[in-house]
Design an enzyme around this catalytic site. Structure first.
Site, PDB file in Angstrom:
ATOM      1  N   ARG A 139       0.792  -1.269  -0.199  1.00  0.00           N
ATOM      2  CA  ARG A 139       0.019  -0.079   0.119  1.00  0.00           C
ATOM      3  C   ARG A 139       0.983   1.307  -0.057  1.00  0.00           C
ATOM      4  O   ARG A 139       0.457   2.191  -0.637  1.00  0.00           O
ATOM      5  CB  ARG A 139      -0.949  -0.074   1.297  1.00  0.00           C
ATOM      6  CG  ARG A 139      -2.083  -0.830   0.828  1.00  0.00           C
ATOM      7  CD  ARG A 139      -2.971  -1.298   2.159  1.00  0.00           C
ATOM      8  NE  ARG A 139      -2.664  -2.420   2.896  1.00  0.00           N
ATOM      9  CZ  ARG A 139      -2.585  -2.537   4.153  1.00  0.00           C
ATOM     10  NH1 ARG A 139      -3.275  -1.820   4.957  1.00  0.00           N
ATOM     11  NH2 ARG A 139      -2.159  -3.724   4.827  1.00  0.00           N
TER      12      ARG A 139
ATOM     13  N   GLU B 281       3.797  -8.329  15.419  1.00  0.00           N
ATOM     14  CA  GLU B 281       3.100  -8.756  16.501  1.00  0.00           C
ATOM     15  C   GLU B 281       3.121 -10.531  16.836  1.00  0.00           C
ATOM     16  O   GLU B 281       3.458 -10.797  17.719  1.00  0.00           O
ATOM     17  CB  GLU B 281       1.662  -8.318  16.521  1.00  0.00           C
ATOM     18  CG  GLU B 281       1.471  -7.547  17.586  1.00  0.00           C
ATOM     19  CD  GLU B 281      -0.134  -7.171  17.329  1.00  0.00           C
ATOM     20  OE1 GLU B 281      -0.608  -6.789  16.350  1.00  0.00           O
ATOM     21  OE2 GLU B 281      -0.880  -6.617  18.277  1.00  0.00           O
TER      22      GLU B 281
HETATM   23  O1  LIG Z   1       3.325  -1.146  11.770  1.00  0.00           O
HETATM   24  P1  LIG Z   1       3.343  -2.463  11.229  1.00  0.00           P
HETATM   25  O2  LIG Z   1       2.999  -3.452  12.228  1.00  0.00           O
HETATM   26  O3  LIG Z   1       4.680  -2.972  10.970  1.00  0.00           O
HETATM   27  O4  LIG Z   1       2.272  -2.765  10.341  1.00  0.00           O
HETATM   28  C1  LIG Z   1       1.996  -1.493   9.191  1.00  0.00           C
HETATM   29  C2  LIG Z   1       2.353  -2.245   7.729  1.00  0.00           C
HETATM   30  O5  LIG Z   1       1.316  -3.206   7.635  1.00  0.00           O
HETATM   31  C3  LIG Z   1       0.680  -3.092   6.313  1.00  0.00           C
HETATM   32  O6  LIG Z   1       1.158  -3.681   5.358  1.00  0.00           O
HETATM   33  P2  LIG Z   1       1.068  -5.309   5.027  1.00  0.00           P
HETATM   34  O7  LIG Z   1       2.535  -5.988   5.774  1.00  0.00           O
HETATM   35  O8  LIG Z   1       0.021  -5.923   5.662  1.00  0.00           O
HETATM   36  O9  LIG Z   1       1.169  -5.214   3.472  1.00  0.00           O
HETATM   37  P3  LIG Z   1       0.439  -4.934   2.307  1.00  0.00           P
HETATM   38  O10 LIG Z   1       0.464  -3.360   2.196  1.00  0.00           O
HETATM   39  O11 LIG Z   1       1.076  -5.449   1.263  1.00  0.00           O
HETATM   40  O12 LIG Z   1      -1.098  -5.087   2.499  1.00  0.00           O
HETATM   41  C4  LIG Z   1       0.712  -1.380   6.022  1.00  0.00           C
HETATM   42  O13 LIG Z   1       0.419  -1.373   4.706  1.00  0.00           O
HETATM   43  C5  LIG Z   1       2.024  -1.180   6.665  1.00  0.00           C
HETATM   44  O14 LIG Z   1       3.059  -1.478   5.755  1.00  0.00           O
HETATM   45  N1  LIG Z   2      -5.402  -2.899  11.627  1.00  0.00           N
HETATM   46  C1  LIG Z   2      -4.675  -2.379  10.281  1.00  0.00           C
HETATM   47  N2  LIG Z   2      -5.486  -1.915   9.232  1.00  0.00           N
HETATM   48  C2  LIG Z   2      -4.998  -2.076   7.939  1.00  0.00           C
HETATM   49  N3  LIG Z   2      -3.557  -2.235   7.734  1.00  0.00           N
HETATM   50  C3  LIG Z   2      -2.893  -2.731   8.998  1.00  0.00           C
HETATM   51  N4  LIG Z   2      -1.479  -3.018   9.016  1.00  0.00           N
HETATM   52  C4  LIG Z   2      -1.287  -3.555  10.250  1.00  0.00           C
HETATM   53  N5  LIG Z   2      -2.236  -3.202  11.072  1.00  0.00           N
HETATM   54  C5  LIG Z   2      -3.351  -2.857  10.162  1.00  0.00           C
END
Ligand SMILES: O=P(O)(O)OC[C@H]1O[C@H](OP(=O)(O)OP(=O)(O)O)[C@H](O)[C@@H]1O
Ligand SMILES: Nc1ncnc2[nH]cnc12
Length: 179
Positions: A63, A100
């Site tokens: 994202r 986590e």
């Molecule tokens: O602060 P954190 O606990 O590290 O979480 C935040 C990250 O999690 C989500 O990405 P995700 O790994 O779900 O990947 P995506 O963007 O491919 O959906 C979000 O877009 C951040 O990059």
């Molecule tokens: N609650 C949440 N919603 C969307 N993206 C996330 N990445 C980690 N936690 C999330």
């Protein structure tokens, strides 16, 4: 709350128990589908890029790519992807980090950053801070400086900001929304 914050918040959808029970997922797809909101978000993040004196924008897969790439174009800066491990074809630097539950690994093309670069990290959500913290380690290992971290939203009920604080080393963490 500012008009910008109201607009952005109105376009974020809460999805309960996704991707697993107990998680309130913040879905940004309605925001992306609204050109007024997406443009306002891009302009706000590009303003942060200019204010921090960034020379490059790093986006965090996936994202962070959607948000970071138009920010880089709007700010007149280069865009560099930080990808999940195994996706970049060139010589990479890798950083493992704890989530986590479990662990993950992200990578950057080492040649994309140089001494003298000041990097703004862009992402949609700061949750535990693990992904952002690992990206700052990659940026410094590549020889560049951290201009800051800019996210659409910070999950205020998780300790992401506190976790990120040491790695920021004085650079700003700016969240357009705290939810
Ligand atoms: O602060 P954190 O606990 O590290 O979480 C935040 C990250 O999690 C989500 O990405 P995700 O790994 O779900 O990947 P995506 O963007 O491919 O959906 C979000 O877009 C951040 O990059
Ligand atoms: N609650 C949440 N919603 C969307 N993206 C996330 N990445 C980690 N936690 C999330």
């Amino acid at each position: 709350m500012t008009g910008l914050q109201e607009l952005l918040l109105s376009r974020i959808r809460d999805v309960a128990d996704y991707p697993e029970p107990g998680v309130m997922f913040k879905d940004i797809t309605p925001l992306l589908a609204d050109p007024e909101a997406f443009t306002a978000l891009t302009d706000a993040l590009a303003g942060i890029a200019k204010d921090t004196g960034a020379t490059k924008v790093v986006g965090l897969e996936a994202r962070g790519f959607i948000l970071g790439a138009p920010v880089a174009v709007r700010a007149g800066l280069g865009f560099i992807p930080v990808r999940k491990a195994g996706k970049l074809p060139g010589a990479t630097l890798s950083q493992a980090y704890d989530l986590e539950y479990g662990s993950a690994e992200i990578e950057i093309h080492a040649e994309d950053l140089a001494a003298g670069d000041r990097v703004l990290v862009v992402d949609d959500v700061l949750a535990t801070g693990g992904t952002a913290e690992a990206s700052l380690q990659l940026i410094r290992r590549a020889g560049a400086a951290v201009a800051g971290v800019a996210v659409l939203m910070e999950l205020g009920f998780l300790p992401g900001r506190a976790r990120l604080e040491p790695a920021l080393d004085g650079a700003p963490l700016q969240a357009l929304l705290t939810v």
